[in-house]
Design an enzyme around this catalytic site. Structure first.
Site: not given
Length: 325
Positions: A204, A285
């Site tokens: 991912k 983030e």
């Protein structure tokens, strides 16, 4: 099974609603208009798989819930160090923390045999501040492949995907992973227990590490980045550098760069979460997505010139945004 969802936003509320539908005792922790809507109307899930409403207990006071079997963390990773007041009232002797985060987790080297076993990654666990709040031995790894968004307070739009891969940091089989997997499946979600969840983490991350920072710098969607010849080549190079770092720390994810690029292009004109955060004035983030991999590259002496360059520019962008705010 008693589960508390800390950070019951789009993903957290969706998981909580599914677990509740499957028969678990679920408690959602949220705030503001979203909390008020869930308290009044439950969680309304709109999904191509079928709409449903889950009348789940929701509160802003974790002390009123008490110890649970599982804490599902739906917070962004950059909130972990400050989440102690929300999490600590929920912890019993055997409470597991299922952390549904992107990027490199704070527990990455916990229980991992080899030269880096137990090593702290400073960019995701500065000074041990996250480990102090969330002890690594409580952690269950979780990689989210579902896409959701809040359509309004208390209303979750499920876009695609139902897979939440989980696994123990030490790669062992565990009853707590099996039990959580069964509860998720009872609620209609896919929740395979992986022998080594780190493979899923890197697969991912391969997309996030390139598309998220580049979208913030260019304000472009994933498809636009893929269709532009030079940025597509840059993404491919960043992915190859990331795979080299993964291999240097002992992980060899079974995924090709071209396959990952093709999958990203199929997503279409989607804004990454980092670009959405930038546009809405929220902290980006990027520590767990990019800074952590640059740190691991330095640790293993793996050359990653493109990752270092993009990290430098996005770090400056983050500083500039913070100063302006």
């Amino acid at each position: 099974m008693k589960v508390a969802v800390v950070g019951a936003g789009a993903i957290g509320a969706y998981v909580g609603a599914a677990l509740h539908r499957g028969g678990a005792d679920v408690h959602l922790i949220a705030r503001g208009a979203h909390l008020a809507a869930m308290q009044e109307n439950g969680v309304q899930v709109l999904s191509p798989r079928g709409d449903f409403t889950a009348r789940v207990h929701a509160t802003d006071d974790p002390a009123s819930i008490g110890p649970v079997d599982y804490v599902f963390l739906g917070l962004k990773a950059n909130s972990y160090a400050a989440c102690g007041p929300l999490v600590h009232p929920l912890l019993g002797g055997d409470t597991a923390v299922v952390a549904a985060q992107n990027g490199i987790p704070w527990w990455y080297f916990h229980g991992l045999a080899g030269p880096y076993e137990g090593r702290r990654i400073e960019s995701v666990d500065p000074g041990g501040s996250v480990s102090e709040v969330l002890p690594p031995e409580r952690a269950v790894g979780c990689v989210v492949y579902a896409a959701t968004q809040l359509q309004g307070p208390g209303v979750v739009q499920h876009l695609e995907g139902t897979r939440f891969s989980i696994g123990e940091p030490d790669t062992t089989d565990s009853s707590r992973c099996e039990a959580f997997s069964e509860a998720m499946q009872a609620g209609g979600l896919k929740c395979p227990v992986e022998a080594d969840i780190r493979n899923d983490i890197w697969i991912k991350l391969l997309g996030n590490i390139a598309f998220n920072p580049l979208s913030a710098l260019s304000r472009a969607t994933m498809a636009q980045i893929c269709r532009h010849q030079d940025t597509r080549a840059l993404v491919a190079t960043m992915m190859r550098e990331t795979l080299a770092v993964a291999e240097a720390v002992g992980c060899r994810p079974d995924i090709s760069v071209e396959r990952r690029l093709a999958g990203a292009e199929r997503v279409g004109d989607h804004k990454t979460s980092t670009l959405q955060d930038l546009e809405s004035g929220k902290p980006m983030e990027l520590d767990v997505l990019l800074a952590a991999v640059v740190e691991l590259a330095a640790l293993t002496r793996t050359p990653v010139p493109k990752l270092c360059a993009i990290h430098a520019v996005t770090d400056l962008l983050a500083q500039t945004v913070r100063s302006a705010a």
